[in-house]
Write a protein that holds these residues in place. Sequence first.
Motif, short mmCIF file in Angstrom:
data_model
loop_
_atom_site.label_atom_id
_atom_site.label_comp_id
_atom_site.label_asym_id
_atom_site.label_seq_id
_atom_site.Cartn_x
_atom_site.Cartn_y
_atom_site.Cartn_z
N ALA A 2 -9.72 56.68 0.72
CA ALA A 2 -8.59 56.02 0.08
C ALA A 2 -8.64 54.53 0.36
CB ALA A 2 -7.28 56.60 0.60
N VAL A 3 -8.26 53.75 -0.64
CA VAL A 3 -8.18 52.30 -0.48
C VAL A 3 -6.84 51.83 -1.04
CG1 VAL A 3 -10.67 51.86 -0.51
CG2 VAL A 3 -9.40 51.87 -2.65
N PRO A 4 -6.27 50.79 -0.44
CA PRO A 4 -4.99 50.27 -0.94
C PRO A 4 -5.18 49.48 -2.23
CG PRO A 4 -5.76 48.94 0.89
CD PRO A 4 -6.72 50.09 0.76
N VAL A 5 -4.17 49.51 -3.07
CA VAL A 5 -4.13 48.69 -4.28
C VAL A 5 -2.98 47.71 -4.09
CG1 VAL A 5 -3.79 48.67 -6.79
CG2 VAL A 5 -5.04 50.56 -5.71
N TYR A 6 -3.29 46.43 -4.19
CA TYR A 6 -2.29 45.39 -3.92
C TYR A 6 -1.67 44.86 -5.20
CZ TYR A 6 -3.99 45.18 0.87
OH TYR A 6 -4.31 45.49 2.16
N SER A 7 -0.40 44.53 -5.10
CA SER A 7 0.32 43.76 -6.11
C SER A 7 0.79 42.52 -5.38
CB SER A 7 1.50 44.57 -6.65
OG SER A 7 2.23 43.78 -7.59
N SER A 9 0.76 40.42 -2.35
CA SER A 9 0.43 40.71 -0.95
C SER A 9 1.00 42.05 -0.49
CB SER A 9 0.95 39.59 -0.04
OG SER A 9 2.36 39.50 -0.15
N THR A 10 1.54 42.82 -1.42
CA THR A 10 2.15 44.11 -1.09
C THR A 10 1.29 45.26 -1.61
OG1 THR A 10 4.34 43.11 -1.31
CG2 THR A 10 4.24 45.51 -1.36
#
Length: 110
Positions: A2-7, A9-10
């Motif tokens: 799993a990897v984070p998806v940013y909007s 800096s969130t």
Amino acid sequence: MAVPVYSGSTVSHSLVAVVLPDHLQKILADYRFAPNRVAAIFDASGVIVARTSETPRFIGQHVGPDLTRRLAEADEASLESVSREGIPMLTVFTRSPTSRWGVAIGIPVE
């Protein structure tokens, strides 16, 4: 994996992929490494998930102590190490700065 998806800096979402060990094993096999080379794919914890040599014996185990130490220092490098079979190797490795998964290839020193 799993990897984070940013909007901005969130973190707004998480992108998740399921990769089966058999698929990773096939990727290594398709490279047709010389029989005395040892290649391994390892997860973010340093656990071997695919390997070209003695696969059933080492899947689920951590990479060797020499590589473990070097992984704490760099995401890409080479080192002299000893394989899980006890063979002196020149090992090169790289890993993703995002997922922390990586690949290492060992070439016997001899």
